[in-house]
Design an enzyme around this catalytic site. Structure first.
Site, PDB file in Angstrom:
ATOM      1  N   GLN A 155      39.865  -0.063  52.859  1.00  0.00           N
ATOM      2  CA  GLN A 155      40.947  -0.900  53.395  1.00  0.00           C
ATOM      3  C   GLN A 155      40.463  -2.338  53.636  1.00  0.00           C
ATOM      4  OE1 GLN A 155      44.166  -0.677  53.581  1.00  0.00           O
ATOM      5  NE2 GLN A 155      44.144   1.376  52.699  1.00  0.00           N
ATOM      6  N   SER A 156      39.543  -2.808  52.815  1.00  0.00           N
ATOM      7  CA  SER A 156      39.015  -4.167  52.960  1.00  0.00           C
ATOM      8  C   SER A 156      40.066  -5.227  52.639  1.00  0.00           C
ATOM      9  CB  SER A 156      37.815  -4.339  52.017  1.00  0.00           C
ATOM     10  OG  SER A 156      37.494  -5.713  51.874  1.00  0.00           O
ATOM     11  N   ASN A 157      40.314  -6.115  53.601  1.00  0.00           N
ATOM     12  CA  ASN A 157      41.190  -7.266  53.349  1.00  0.00           C
ATOM     13  C   ASN A 157      40.511  -8.236  52.389  1.00  0.00           C
ATOM     14  OD1 ASN A 157      43.289  -6.614  55.396  1.00  0.00           O
ATOM     15  ND2 ASN A 157      41.537  -6.810  56.779  1.00  0.00           N
ATOM     16  N   ALA A 214      38.431  -7.503  49.938  1.00  0.00           N
ATOM     17  CA  ALA A 214      38.532  -7.017  48.559  1.00  0.00           C
ATOM     18  C   ALA A 214      39.930  -7.309  48.006  1.00  0.00           C
ATOM     19  CB  ALA A 214      38.228  -5.520  48.513  1.00  0.00           C
TER      20      ALA A 214
END
Ligand SMILES: *Cc1c(COP(=O)(O)O)cnc(C)c1O
Length: 354
Positions: A86-88, A90
């Site tokens: 859930q990386s913003n 990325a």
């Protein structure tokens, strides 16, 4: 250094304007009221870096302006980066790559098998990223054993005649940190226009590139506030050293002296809870308050923990009614639109108490 001097040094760096800037600096009067009003609570200004536009926005857009600029200057044909499922970072890297006409590979860590296709991960696929999943190793940290996979992907791209550009986790390199040096110059102008001299600036701190840039910017412009980074994951003292090293390297890029090494790189360790990405009761309360008072959408991983620290310091009296504070809203809303965040919010006290 004056704002003008700093912005002219920044203008000499390769950059590709992808973020929608400047972002607003807004008062939060109803949040102030909910926290005791003018008799108890400081003036709260919110710096809306959730509104940077790029691929639904967030703090990484400022870093990516400089990172993508550097990648293009170096003739890259694609970018590779890493992060949690859930990386913003990325998600925004995928968006930035598309806008610059580059291919994108994401090496993402997850504790779930498979990671649910929702929130940021859904957007990664929508933006056409090639996604490579690796299993999580430590719940306190955001990363898994991703180095070998990154090397592998880069080697394959090189063998095919491509020129991959690797972006550090969170975009937290010297080049990326320039984004928050520029962000500080922008904020300095807005504060001057308001005649405000805040005592503290609160922000959620992860991979520390934001902190490095904010610290260097505040150091160069002699800003009045103390930076209050709120840690969202473990990993001290390595992360402290990373913040200092990145700030120092960014100073060199700008032709500034290395005195930022002696700046304060404090991060508050009191709001991490059980680990990276795991919601806390104070964070969930902060999410409800921000949404119901100001229609601000926070996320449980970062901004909820950042605002929870500010709220705790109002309640403890550490901040007083004559103070002004800035809350840097670093984005993250896509992570709120996930089944895990929904379940945590709905199970927390006060969910239906309107
Ligand atoms: C990445 C991120 C942060 C932390 O920024 P770092 O530069 O990694 O410390 C804070 N908030 C949100 C929403 C983020 O995505």
């Amino acid at each position: 250094m004056t704002i003008l001097e700093l912005t002219s040094r920044l203008a000499a760096q390769p950059a590709r304007r992808l973020a929608v800037l400047p972002t607003p600096l807004e008062d939060a009067p109803r949040l102030r009221e909910a926290l005791g009003g003018r008799a108890r609570c400081p003036r709260i200004l919110v710096k809306r870096d959730d509104l940077t536009g790029l691929g639904l926005g967030g703090n990484k857009a400022r870093k990516l302006d400089f990172l993508i600029g550097d990648a293009l200057a170096k003739g890259a044909t694609s970018v590779i980066t890493t992060g949690a499922a859930q990386s913003n970072h990325a998600r925004m890297t995928a968006a930035a790559a598309r806008r610059a006409g580059l291919a994108v590979d994401l090496v993402l860590t997850t504790a779930d098998d498979p990671a649910p296709l929702e929130g940021n991960l859904l957007l990664d696929h929508l933006f056409g990223a090639r996604v490579h999943m690796v299993p999580a190793v430590d719940p306190m940290l955001a990363v898994g054993h991703d180095e070998a996979v990154v090397r592998d992907v880069a080697e394959r791209l090189l063998a095919d005649g491509g020129r991959p550009y690797v972006i550090a986790v969170g975009g937290s390199s010297a080049v990326g940190a320039l984004g928050y040096v520029a962000g500080t110059a922008e904020l300095a102008g807005q504060l001057a226009a308001l005649g405000a001299a805040p005592r503290r600036l609160y922000f959620a701190s992860g991979s520390r590139g934001t902190q490095a840039g904010l610290t260097l910017g505040a150091h160069l412009l002699n800003m009045p506030y103390e930076l209050h980074g709120v840690a969202v994951s473990g990993g001290e003292p390595e992360k402290f050293e990373r913040a200092r090293r990145v700030a120092s390297e960014a100073a060199a890029l700008l032709g500034a002296d290395d005195s930022v090494r002696d700046a304060r790189f404090f991060t508050d360790q009191g709001f991490i809870g059980d680990g990276y990405g795991l919601p806390t009761p104070e964070g969930l309360e902060a999410m409800r308050l921000a949404a119901r008072c100001e229609a601000l959408v926070l996320d449980p991983t970062y901004t909820a923990k950042g605002l929870a620290a500010l709220i705790a310091h109002v309640r403890s009296g550490e901040l007083g009614p004559d103070d002004t504070v800035v809350f840097l809203h670093t984005g993250g809303a896509p992570a709120t639109l996930t089944s895990k965040a929904a379940a945590a919010l709905a199970a927390a006290p006060g969910w239906q108490n309107l």
